[in-house]
Design an enzyme around this catalytic site. Structure first.
Site, PDB file in Angstrom:
ATOM      1  N   GLU A  32       0.835  -1.198   0.000  1.00 31.97           N
ATOM      2  CA  GLU A  32       0.000   0.000   0.000  1.00 31.97           C
ATOM      3  C   GLU A  32       0.869   1.246   0.000  1.00 31.97           C
ATOM      4  O   GLU A  32       1.668   1.459   0.910  1.00 31.97           O
ATOM      5  CB  GLU A  32      -0.925   0.018   1.219  1.00 31.97           C
ATOM      6  CG  GLU A  32      -1.709   1.305   1.399  1.00 31.97           C
ATOM      7  CD  GLU A  32      -2.511   1.690   0.165  1.00 31.97           C
ATOM      8  OE1 GLU A  32      -2.358   2.847  -0.300  1.00 31.97           O
ATOM      9  OE2 GLU A  32      -3.274   0.853  -0.350  1.00 31.97           O
ATOM     10  N   THR A  44      -9.379   4.346  -1.517  1.00 31.81           N
ATOM     11  CA  THR A  44     -10.055   5.615  -1.767  1.00 31.81           C
ATOM     12  C   THR A  44     -11.413   5.686  -1.097  1.00 31.81           C
ATOM     13  O   THR A  44     -11.754   6.679  -0.442  1.00 31.81           O
ATOM     14  CB  THR A  44     -10.214   5.831  -3.287  1.00 31.81           C
ATOM     15  OG1 THR A  44      -8.924   5.926  -3.878  1.00 31.81           O
ATOM     16  CG2 THR A  44     -11.003   7.089  -3.587  1.00 31.81           C
ATOM     17  N   CYS A  45     -12.227   4.631  -1.245  1.00 32.61           N
ATOM     18  CA  CYS A  45     -13.598   4.663  -0.736  1.00 32.61           C
ATOM     19  C   CYS A  45     -13.643   4.986   0.750  1.00 32.61           C
ATOM     20  O   CYS A  45     -14.395   5.854   1.185  1.00 32.61           O
ATOM     21  CB  CYS A  45     -14.281   3.326  -1.004  1.00 32.61           C
ATOM     22  SG  CYS A  45     -15.939   3.206  -0.309  1.00 32.61           S
ATOM     23  N   HIS A 450     -48.816   1.038  -0.483  1.00 32.14           N
ATOM     24  CA  HIS A 450     -49.420   2.365  -0.661  1.00 32.14           C
ATOM     25  C   HIS A 450     -49.599   3.019   0.702  1.00 32.14           C
ATOM     26  O   HIS A 450     -50.054   2.356   1.647  1.00 32.14           O
ATOM     27  CB  HIS A 450     -50.777   2.239  -1.354  1.00 32.14           C
ATOM     28  CG  HIS A 450     -51.508   3.534  -1.465  1.00 32.14           C
ATOM     29  ND1 HIS A 450     -51.210   4.479  -2.413  1.00 32.14           N
ATOM     30  CD2 HIS A 450     -52.507   4.060  -0.717  1.00 32.14           C
ATOM     31  CE1 HIS A 450     -51.989   5.526  -2.268  1.00 32.14           C
ATOM     32  NE2 HIS A 450     -52.804   5.289  -1.233  1.00 32.14           N
TER      33      HIS A 450
END
Length: 467
Positions: A32, A44-45, A450
């Site tokens: 890394e 990155t995330c 609904h």
């Protein structure tokens, strides 16, 4: 001294997830370099992408609540934003996760060696890692390249000399909120960050080279988003940044627009014009890896590269710079490493994406423009949020769901939603496309609660003019 491994993984994001207890008898190395100036473990995330940005977006949504109150008869007021508290709440959770992940890989397993430093291929399955203690050469039977991407900085005279501009790597850790911020770009990073900072009280100017924001979205969605953004932000379309200069604590930007030259003064500049693949940083070509013209490492359906024993996944090889794609591809690579006689292919048929700006956007499958370009027959239907009861409750007059289908078979070809909870609402459409459920069966073959928001999807499906 050379060090040989059964498996080397470049990158600690999705690539790191490959190595689990099933690799206990493998000798493994994880390398890394770090994420931009933060040098954090986890990709990155976790550190500068999906997770912190969405935590900021949630805060921004909360800050914007007073704007919606008046239409509902509720008098709300935003009295202030404590930026250090906002920032520290978010990174107070993320930074310990990154540190804990690194400690686990550094100390938790005897069969895993963690190297911290930039790695470069020097031959097939052979790399040099520039560690703090000097260069180390490592070789492996299997290599997984999951080294990601980084912010791409355009070539603009004076930009590098105008010290202090931000990228997505740094902007979320600013010491204070500026009064004015200019965002260069019109994609998902630019529009999400514009939403965050404008909601927190910053005067945001958005500079776009195109005539619409989020131009890769379905045209109906992009136009609606642009219209709404222009009502909230200082949006400069069809603009080109010619040069930048610093004058004390201010940045001076020279623009070229439809009516000629423009001068813009700002306190902070966020450059969000796209991302650059890290294939150059790892010198993929020196490792014998075939590359696409845009720098992506060439992989087949099984994520194998042109070099036997080398696999690639995520941004560095995928046309979709999305964490859920990288995770899916990591599972494919993991399976293929463990079961070389039963190789599995990644499924990229229906890759969805979302933009967490204001309003939200979610998309899967073909846009109407892409459907036109294929020459195939299709039909569309659009249902506004205002056409369902829950939309009435929200007083929503701008959001909609759009679906695209084959009129003869009802096959769903694409879906595009702009409005509250769009990334959630689109999920059943992704499921239907993935498992071959046609539009009519999806609409009529199940109950729809609904009055809940998914009724906008149900009604869009019912509105399709199918044969």
């Amino acid at each position: 001294m050379d060090h040989h491994f059964d498996l080397v993984v470049l990158g600690s994001g999705s690539g790191n997830t490959i190595v689990d207890k099933r690799f206990a008898d493998w000798k493994v190395a994880i390398v890394e370099k770090g994420v931009g100036p933060l040098d954090s473990f986890g990709g990155t995330c976790l550190n500068v992408g999906c997770i912190p940005t969405k935590m900021f977006v949630h805060t921004a949504d909360t800050a914007r609540a007073p704007e919606h109150g008046a239409a509902l008869g509720v008098d709300l007021d935003l009295r202030g934003v404590d930026w250090p508290a906002v920032r520290d709440r978010i990174f107070g959770r993320i930074d310990p996760l990154a540190a804990g992940g690194e400690r686990y890989r550094a100390n938790g397993r005897d069969n895993v060696t963690l190297y911290r430093g930039a790695a470069r291929f020097t031959g097939e399955r052979r790399l040099t890692v520039e560690t703090a203690d000097g260069p180390v050469t490592i070789t492996a039977d299997q290599v997984v390249v999951a080294a990601g991407s980084r912010p791409d900085i355009p070539s603009v005279p004076g930009l590098d000399d105008a010290l202090g501009y931000h990228t997505s790597d740094t902007v979320m850790r600013m010491d204070r909120l500026p009064r004015r911020m200019t965002v260069l770009g019109s994609g998902f990073v630019a529009t999400e960050m514009a939403h965050v900072f404008s909601s927190l009280g910053v005067e945001v100017t958005l500079i776009a080279r195109s005539d619409v924001l989020l131009r890769h979205e379905d045209t109906d969605v992009a136009r609606r988003f642009t219209e709404l953004a222009c009502g909230r932000l200082d949006v400069r379309l069809n603009r080109k940044l010619l040069r930048a200069a610093r004058a004390g604590d201010k940045l001076l930007l020279d623009l070229e627009g439809p009516e000629g030259a423009e001068a813009l003064e700002t306190d902070e500049l966020l450059v969000a014009t796209g991302r650059r693949l890290n294939s150059d940083l790892v010198d993929a070509a020196a490792g014998g890896l075939a590359l696409h013209p845009d720098g992506r490492i060439v992989v087949n359906a099984q994520q194998a590269t042109s070099v036997p024993g080398v696999w690639a996944l995520g941004d560095i090889s995928s046309p979709w710079q999305l964490k859920h794609v990288a995770n899916h591809e990591a599972r494919t690579v993991q399976h293929n490493l463990l079961r070389p006689d039963d190789l599995r292919a990644s499924d990229h048929r229906y890759v969805p994406h979302a933009v967490f700006s204001s309003p939200r956007i979610a998309s899967v499958g073909l846009t109407e423009q892409q459907a036109q370009a294929t020459g195939r027959t299709y039909v569309t239907a659009t249902r506004d949020y205002s056409g369902i009861a829950h939309g009435w409750a929200m007083e929503d007059t701008t959001s909609f769901a759009k679906v695209i289908a084959d009129p003869a078979t009802g096959e769903l070809l694409g879906a595009h939603i702009i409005g509250p909870e769009a990334p959630t609402l689109i999920q059943p459409l992704i499921q239907a496309m993935s498992f071959g459920l046609d539009a009519r069966s999806m609409a009529t073959g199940q109950y729809w609660i609904h009055p809940a928001m998914p009724e906008v999807v149900e009604n869009a499906l019912l509105d399709l003019p199918l044969d």
